[in-house]
Write a protein that holds these residues in place. Structure first.
Motif, PDB file in Angstrom:
ATOM      1  N   SER A 192      12.096  26.247  72.491  1.00 49.08           N
ATOM      2  CA  SER A 192      11.243  27.417  72.245  1.00 49.08           C
ATOM      3  C   SER A 192      10.244  27.071  71.140  1.00 49.08           C
ATOM      4  N   ARG A 193       9.113  27.792  71.132  1.00 52.14           N
ATOM      5  CA  ARG A 193       8.164  27.632  70.031  1.00 52.14           C
ATOM      6  C   ARG A 193       8.742  28.218  68.742  1.00 52.14           C
ATOM      7  N   ASP A 194       9.714  29.119  68.883  1.00 48.13           N
ATOM      8  CA  ASP A 194      10.239  29.855  67.724  1.00 48.13           C
ATOM      9  C   ASP A 194      11.158  28.981  66.871  1.00 48.13           C
ATOM     10  N   GLY A 195      11.246  29.315  65.582  1.00 49.35           N
ATOM     11  CA  GLY A 195      12.201  28.701  64.678  1.00 49.35           C
ATOM     12  C   GLY A 195      11.765  27.339  64.161  1.00 49.35           C
ATOM     13  N   TRP A 196      12.551  26.798  63.221  1.00 47.41           N
ATOM     14  CA  TRP A 196      12.263  25.470  62.662  1.00 47.41           C
ATOM     15  C   TRP A 196      13.545  24.888  62.093  1.00 47.41           C
ATOM     16  N   GLN A 197      13.534  23.564  61.924  1.00 48.62           N
ATOM     17  CA  GLN A 197      14.644  22.931  61.206  1.00 48.62           C
ATOM     18  C   GLN A 197      14.112  21.857  60.278  1.00 48.62           C
ATOM     19  N   TRP A 198      14.916  21.589  59.249  1.00 48.07           N
ATOM     20  CA  TRP A 198      14.566  20.562  58.272  1.00 48.07           C
ATOM     21  C   TRP A 198      15.763  19.636  58.075  1.00 48.07           C
ATOM     22  N   THR A 199      15.519  18.343  58.057  1.00 48.26           N
ATOM     23  CA  THR A 199      16.535  17.390  57.609  1.00 48.26           C
ATOM     24  C   THR A 199      15.845  16.451  56.613  1.00 48.26           C
ATOM     25  N   SER A 200      16.617  15.861  55.733  1.00 49.26           N
ATOM     26  CA  SER A 200      15.984  15.039  54.688  1.00 49.26           C
ATOM     27  C   SER A 200      15.278  13.827  55.312  1.00 49.26           C
ATOM     28  N   HIS A 201      15.817  13.304  56.439  1.00 48.34           N
ATOM     29  CA  HIS A 201      15.173  12.121  57.015  1.00 48.34           C
ATOM     30  C   HIS A 201      14.000  12.443  57.931  1.00 48.34           C
ATOM     31  N   GLU A 202      13.961  13.654  58.509  1.00 48.53           N
ATOM     32  CA  GLU A 202      12.860  13.967  59.436  1.00 48.53           C
ATOM     33  C   GLU A 202      11.904  15.038  58.925  1.00 48.53           C
ATOM     34  N   GLY A 203      12.234  15.675  57.806  1.00 47.41           N
ATOM     35  CA  GLY A 203      11.389  16.748  57.280  1.00 47.41           C
ATOM     36  C   GLY A 203      11.452  17.978  58.175  1.00 47.41           C
ATOM     37  N   ILE A 204      10.368  18.782  58.150  1.00 47.92           N
ATOM     38  CA  ILE A 204      10.367  20.036  58.922  1.00 47.92           C
ATOM     39  C   ILE A 204       9.832  19.798  60.331  1.00 47.92           C
ATOM     40  N   LYS A 205      10.525  20.392  61.315  1.00 54.26           N
ATOM     41  CA  LYS A 205      10.012  20.346  62.689  1.00 54.26           C
ATOM     42  C   LYS A 205       9.974  21.776  63.219  1.00 54.26           C
ATOM     43  N   ALA A 206       8.825  22.151  63.801  1.00 54.21           N
ATOM     44  CA  ALA A 206       8.698  23.505  64.348  1.00 54.21           C
ATOM     45  C   ALA A 206       9.300  23.553  65.744  1.00 54.21           C
ATOM     46  N   GLY A 207       9.856  24.721  66.099  1.00 53.68           N
ATOM     47  CA  GLY A 207      10.432  24.906  67.438  1.00 53.68           C
ATOM     48  C   GLY A 207      11.881  24.451  67.473  1.00 53.68           C
ATOM     49  N   LEU A 208      12.670  25.127  68.306  1.00 48.68           N
ATOM     50  CA  LEU A 208      14.099  24.811  68.400  1.00 48.68           C
ATOM     51  C   LEU A 208      14.551  24.907  69.860  1.00 48.68           C
ATOM     52  N   PRO A 209      15.578  24.130  70.226  1.00 46.75           N
ATOM     53  CA  PRO A 209      16.127  24.291  71.570  1.00 46.75           C
ATOM     54  C   PRO A 209      16.703  25.691  71.749  1.00 46.75           C
ATOM     55  N   CYS A 210      16.542  26.251  72.933  1.00 50.18           N
ATOM     56  CA  CYS A 210      17.101  27.594  73.177  1.00 50.18           C
ATOM     57  C   CYS A 210      17.400  27.770  74.663  1.00 50.18           C
ATOM     58  N   ALA A 211      18.640  28.194  74.934  1.00 53.46           N
ATOM     59  CA  ALA A 211      19.058  28.410  76.322  1.00 53.46           C
ATOM     60  C   ALA A 211      18.341  29.599  76.950  1.00 53.46           C
ATOM     61  N   GLY A 212      17.681  30.401  76.127  1.00 48.96           N
ATOM     62  CA  GLY A 212      17.014  31.607  76.634  1.00 48.96           C
ATOM     63  C   GLY A 212      15.582  31.374  77.086  1.00 48.96           C
ATOM     64  N   VAL A 213      15.115  30.112  77.050  1.00 46.16           N
ATOM     65  CA  VAL A 213      13.770  29.825  77.568  1.00 46.16           C
ATOM     66  C   VAL A 213      13.866  29.780  79.095  1.00 46.16           C
ATOM     67  N   LEU A 235      21.426  35.826  78.541  1.00 47.64           N
ATOM     68  CA  LEU A 235      21.170  35.256  79.879  1.00 47.64           C
ATOM     69  C   LEU A 235      21.951  35.981  80.976  1.00 47.64           C
ATOM     70  N   ARG A 236      23.136  36.474  80.626  1.00 45.54           N
ATOM     71  CA  ARG A 236      23.931  37.193  81.634  1.00 45.54           C
ATOM     72  C   ARG A 236      23.161  38.400  82.169  1.00 45.54           C
ATOM     73  N   PHE A 237      22.524  39.137  81.241  1.00 48.48           N
ATOM     74  CA  PHE A 237      21.748  40.322  81.644  1.00 48.48           C
ATOM     75  C   PHE A 237      20.584  39.876  82.548  1.00 48.48           C
ATOM     76  N   PHE A 238      19.876  38.833  82.079  1.00 47.85           N
ATOM     77  CA  PHE A 238      18.697  38.377  82.816  1.00 47.85           C
ATOM     78  C   PHE A 238      19.102  37.888  84.202  1.00 47.85           C
ATOM     79  N   GLN A 239      20.170  37.087  84.260  1.00 50.67           N
ATOM     80  CA  GLN A 239      20.582  36.514  85.553  1.00 50.67           C
ATOM     81  C   GLN A 239      21.055  37.589  86.521  1.00 50.67           C
ATOM     82  N   GLU A 240      21.732  38.610  85.980  1.00 49.25           N
ATOM     83  CA  GLU A 240      22.171  39.694  86.869  1.00 49.25           C
ATOM     84  C   GLU A 240      20.958  40.419  87.460  1.00 49.25           C
ATOM     85  N   ALA A 241      19.959  40.672  86.611  1.00 51.69           N
ATOM     86  CA  ALA A 241      18.741  41.332  87.108  1.00 51.69           C
ATOM     87  C   ALA A 241      18.056  40.443  88.143  1.00 51.69           C
TER      88      ALA A 241
END
Ligand code: FAD
Length: 493
Positions: A3-24, A256-262
């Motif tokens: 997803s474009r949303d969210g971010w993570q930081w690690t000391s070796h990679e610094g900040i990265k925008a976007g995060l994995p998400c099963a809801g995409v 996802l359960r709601f979405f898949q049922e719909a």
């Protein structure tokens, strides 16, 4: 998918925008025929919109779900990183929350419930850091201190608030509640200041600010009284209900359960990355919606689930009532920072802490163990001393280390204040605003209904539970109206 949303930081990679998400959702759009007039268009694929979409498609209606983001879930979504679920927004659920628990049970997910606290590891204590310095206490001492403080705060009637708000799901059933409607958290602290020790004052200030995400001055007391009443006027119960139990699979798997049922009904169409900018209900039997990228959609009914703090970005024709526009302009105050830290110390799993008043994060608690054996801790801040965590990682690490010394391997977060589709976290009203505006926020605008956890008519307004309640009620109304219309036209023919 990422997803474009969210971010993570690690000391070796610094900040990265976007995060994995099963809801995409892939593909992001299923609409083929842009001339189609849908029974219902739902704006927003958070829990309110997902619930309404699920219920309306199940009832046989052609439903179109429009969502500005690239994912479902809205203010509730999880990201699996190296085999561990980090919750960016809504997280904790409970069987005391009737609407959400009904869905957990309905989808056969009760085995997914997991406790956040685990007091079986070596660092089994609570760090309390105030202007008087830092000290550690046992979790029993923590609960005793915080229970005392919260009870004094809530006890406006000599009966722990129970006679003022006997029914949390019907907050105004006793009219004396209105005499507390314009009170701020600061006002209430002033009323009881001579009755509080320094520890109790710091404890209750931190707790209420974690709940409101605002400041003591701009946060309403009444919203806290409702949480307290819904938590059965008891601190350990409230704590477990709002911070105690989460879903192992992550919230996005639940959504996802709601979405898949719909989707499996074959009556759902959807379009992600589609920002609704205008809703025109001036024609008698059809609502027209325009999107930012020039698309147009039509329906007999619309359920708008756009949250309070960004509802001013959608134009309505004819114009909304003056009262509703006033409510929308007023917004809510919650600008909470929620931050995850992965700590290189398995024994921290039993830790928790509060720092008040001098830190940029207020509360921290261990919440799990990652597959690599690190402890996952979650932290909360508010508008007082507010921090945009990703803007200054050194300052953020300093705020984490103000609780206790921690070797941080990873930070993960979503900035809800800068999020264009939320501009804030869960709803918390300004003093007086709740009593003044809730009615008007719930009012429909002809064929356009407004549903969201932000103005849900229940004890757990502001929670996932409130979203599911609000979506259920809106779908029920629309279903009955459209069925009535179908019956009428079949009688005529
Ligand atoms: P939203 O989730 O906001 O859904 C509205 C949707 O509309 C969004 O997807 C948005 O992108 C979309 N949208 C907005 N504008 C447009 C537009 N113009 N066009 C198209 N789409 C648009 N609740 C709990 O029960 N437990 C918790 O532990 C908890 N913790 C929380 C922690 C944080 C940090 C946050 C932010 C929230 C938390 N909540 C918690 C609250 C809970 O997440 C929300 O109450 C709930 O998710 C709201 O659902 P909703 O569908 O009503 O609104």
């Amino acid at each position: 998918a990422k997803s474009r949303d969210g971010w993570q930081w690690t000391s070796h990679e610094g900040i990265k925008a976007g995060l994995p998400c099963a809801g995409v959702i892939h593909p992001p759009q299923s609409v083929k025929n842009f001339d189609k007039v849908y029974d219902v268009v739902i704006i927003g694929a958070g829990y309110t919109g997902l619930t309404a979409a699920r219920d309306l498609t199940a009832a046989g209606f052609q439903t179109l779900l429009l969502e500005g983001r690239d994912r479902i879930g809205g203010r509730t979504w999880s990201s699996e990183i190296d085999g561990y679920q980090f919750e960016m927004g809504g997280t904790w659920v409970h069987w005391f929350q009737p609407h959400v628990y009904r869905e957990i049970s309905r989808y056969g997910m009760k085995n997914e419930l997991a406790f956040s606290p685990d007091y079986t590891h070596k660092k089994n204590y609570f760090s309390f850091v105030t202007e008087h310095g830092a000290r550690n206490m046992s979790h029993e001492e923590e609960i005793a201190l915080f229970s005392r403080a919260v009870e004094k705060f809530a006890n406006v009637d000599g009966n722990l608030g129970k006679s003022v708000m006997p029914l949390p799901f019907d907050q105004y059933s006793n009219e004396t509640v209105y005499s507390h409607a314009t009170m701020s958290v600061a006002d209430r602290l002033e009323q009881i200041k001579n009755d509080l020790t320094d520890d109790e004052r710091n404890a209750i200030s931190a707790v209420v600010l974690v709940c409101s995400g605002g400041t003591r001055e701009n946060s309403s007391f009444l919203d806290f009284l409702r949480w307290w009443a819904a938590g059965n006027y008891n601190y350990p119960t409230l704590l477990e209900t709002v911070l105690g139990i989460k879903l192992k699979c992550g919230q996005s798997a639940f959504a996802l359960r709601f979405f898949q049922e719909a989707w499996s009904s074959r009556r759902l169409s959807y379009s992600f990355n589609t920002v609704v900018t205008q809703v025109d209900s001036s024609s008698r039997d059809m609502v027209t919606l325009d999107s930012r990228d020039g698309l147009t959609f039509r329906a007999k009914r619309v359920i708008c689930t756009v949250p309070l703090n960004v509802l001013n970005k959608v134009r309505f024709h004819p114009s909304l009532s003056r009262a509703k526009l006033d409510a929308i302009r007023h917004k809510h105050v919650n600008q909470c920072t929620k931050l995850h830290a992965e700590i290189k110390d398995a024994e921290m799993r039993s830790w928790g802490g509060v720092t008040y008043p001098n830190n940029r994060l207020l509360l921290g608690a261990a919440d799990g163990t990652t597959p690599s054996g690190n402890t996952h801790c979650v932290f909360f801040g508010c508008s007082e001393n507010h921090i945009h965590a990703e803007d200054d990682i050194d300052e953020t690490l300093k705020a984490v280390n103000a609780f206790a010394e921690m070797d941080v391997e990873r930070l993960v977060s979503h900035n809800w204040s800068k999020d264009e589709f939320a501009e804030g976290a869960w709803v918390w009203y300004q003093p007086g605003a709740e009593a003044k505006y809730l009615g008007t926020l719930r009012e429909r605008h002809g064929p356009v209904l407004f549903a969201n956890s932000d103005w849900a008519d229940g004890g757990w307004r502001s929670f996932i539970d409130g979203a599911i309640q609000s979506g259920t009620e809106a779908a029920f109304t629309v279903k009955n109206e459209l069925r009535g219309a179908q019956r009428e036209s079949s009688i005529k023919s």
